[in-house]
Design an enzyme around this catalytic site. Structure first.
Site, PDB file in Angstrom:
ATOM      1  CG  ASP A 197      -0.380   0.287   2.526  1.00 24.56           C
ATOM      2  OD1 ASP A 197       0.863   0.450   2.629  1.00 24.56           O
ATOM      3  OD2 ASP A 197      -1.141   0.373   3.502  1.00 24.56           O
ATOM      4  CG  HIS A 198      -0.815   4.778   1.263  1.00 22.96           C
ATOM      5  ND1 HIS A 198      -1.947   3.995   1.201  1.00 22.96           N
ATOM      6  CD2 HIS A 198      -0.825   5.368   2.476  1.00 22.96           C
ATOM      7  CE1 HIS A 198      -2.623   4.109   2.347  1.00 22.96           C
ATOM      8  NE2 HIS A 198      -1.953   4.935   3.134  1.00 22.96           N
TER       9      HIS A 198
ATOM     10  CB  CYS B 206       0.928  -2.104   4.853  1.00 23.50           C
ATOM     11  SG  CYS B 206       0.818  -2.909   6.457  1.00 23.50           S
ATOM     12  N   GLY B 207       2.418   0.114   6.045  1.00 22.43           N
ATOM     13  CA  GLY B 207       3.105   0.981   7.002  1.00 22.43           C
ATOM     14  C   GLY B 207       3.765   0.215   8.130  1.00 22.43           C
ATOM     15  CB  THR B 208       2.597  -1.504  11.069  1.00 17.27           C
ATOM     16  OG1 THR B 208       1.374  -2.126  10.664  1.00 17.27           O
ATOM     17  CG2 THR B 208       2.354  -0.105  11.602  1.00 17.27           C
TER      18      THR B 208
ATOM     19  CB  ILE C  99       0.159  -5.071  11.794  1.00 16.72           C
ATOM     20  CG1 ILE C  99       1.408  -4.968  12.676  1.00 16.72           C
ATOM     21  CG2 ILE C  99      -0.965  -5.796  12.542  1.00 16.72           C
ATOM     22  CD1 ILE C  99       1.259  -4.022  13.862  1.00 16.72           C
TER      23      ILE C  99
ATOM     24  CG  HIS D 247      11.291 -23.443  12.897  1.00 16.43           C
ATOM     25  ND1 HIS D 247      11.502 -22.969  14.161  1.00 16.43           N
ATOM     26  CD2 HIS D 247      12.464 -24.002  12.517  1.00 16.43           C
ATOM     27  CE1 HIS D 247      12.744 -23.234  14.544  1.00 16.43           C
ATOM     28  NE2 HIS D 247      13.344 -23.859  13.554  1.00 16.43           N
ATOM     29  CG  ASN D 248       6.543 -20.971  11.107  1.00 13.73           C
ATOM     30  OD1 ASN D 248       7.253 -20.029  11.439  1.00 13.73           O
ATOM     31  ND2 ASN D 248       6.018 -21.796  11.991  1.00 13.73           N
TER      32      ASN D 248
ATOM     33  CG  HIS E 110       9.632 -27.565  11.875  1.00 10.74           C
ATOM     34  ND1 HIS E 110       9.288 -26.881  13.017  1.00 10.74           N
ATOM     35  CD2 HIS E 110      10.977 -27.717  11.922  1.00 10.74           C
ATOM     36  CE1 HIS E 110      10.376 -26.632  13.723  1.00 10.74           C
ATOM     37  NE2 HIS E 110      11.418 -27.135  13.086  1.00 10.74           N
TER      38      HIS E 110
END
Length: 141
Positions: free
Chosen positions: A7-8, A63-65, A67, A96-97, A132
C-alpha cells in the site's frame, strides 16, 4: 517468480526491494500500488492469489507497519504470511513454518534492513523436519 505488493505506506520500501530483486536477477511480478493512497487488503489478496494459483512461488507484502497486510494475507487458505522486522525471524519462519509470504513495515524497517530480511527469507529453505510438517498440517486444518 516472486509476487510483490504494497500500500502507500510500503511504496518506498517496495522500490528498494525491487532494486534488489533486479540486481539479483530474480523474476518478480509487481501487483502495485504505485504510491497512491490505497486499501492494503486489495494488495494482500492479489499477492496471495498469485501464490495460491501457482503463478508465483513466494511473496513480499509491505504496508506501514506490516500488520494489516499480513492479517489480510493470512485470511487466505494456503497462505502462511509472517511479519518480520529482523533477519532471525525471517530465517526461522522459513525453516519452521515454510511461510510463502513475508510482510514488512515500510515505516518500521529501513531499506537496508528490509532488503536483508527479504534476502534471508528468499534464500532460506524449509527444514523438511517432520515436527514442522506436523505443525503446519495442524495450522492448515
Amino acid at each position: 517468480m516472486i509476487a510483490i505488493g504494497c500500500d502507500h505506506g510500503g511504496y518506498e520500501l517496495k522500490l528498494e526491494i525491487i532494486k534488489y530483486l533486479e540486481e539479483k536477477g530474480l523474476e518478480y511480478k509487481d501487483f502495485g500500488c504505485d504510491g497512491e493512497s490505497v486499501d492494503y487488503p486489495i494488495y494482500a489478496k492479489k499477492v496471495g492469489q498469485a501464490i495460491i494459483d501457482g503463478e508465483c512461488e513466494k511473496g513480499i507484502l509491505i504496508c506501514g507497519t506490516g500488520i494489516g497486510i499480513s492479517i489480510a494475507a493470512n485470511k487466505m487458505k494456503g497462505i502462511r504470511c509472517a511479519l518480520c522486522s529482523d533477519c532471525f525471524s525471517a530465517e526461522a519462519t522459513r525453516l519452521h513454518n515454510d511461510t510463502n509470504i513475508v510482510a514488512l513495515g515500510g515505516r518500521v524497517v529501513g531499506p537496508g534492513l528490509g532488503v536483508k530480511i527479504v534476502d534471508t527469507f528468499l534464500n532460506t529453505p524449509f527444514s523438511e523436519d517432520e515436527r514442522h510438517k506436523r505443525r503446519i498440517a495442524l495450522i492448515e486444518e
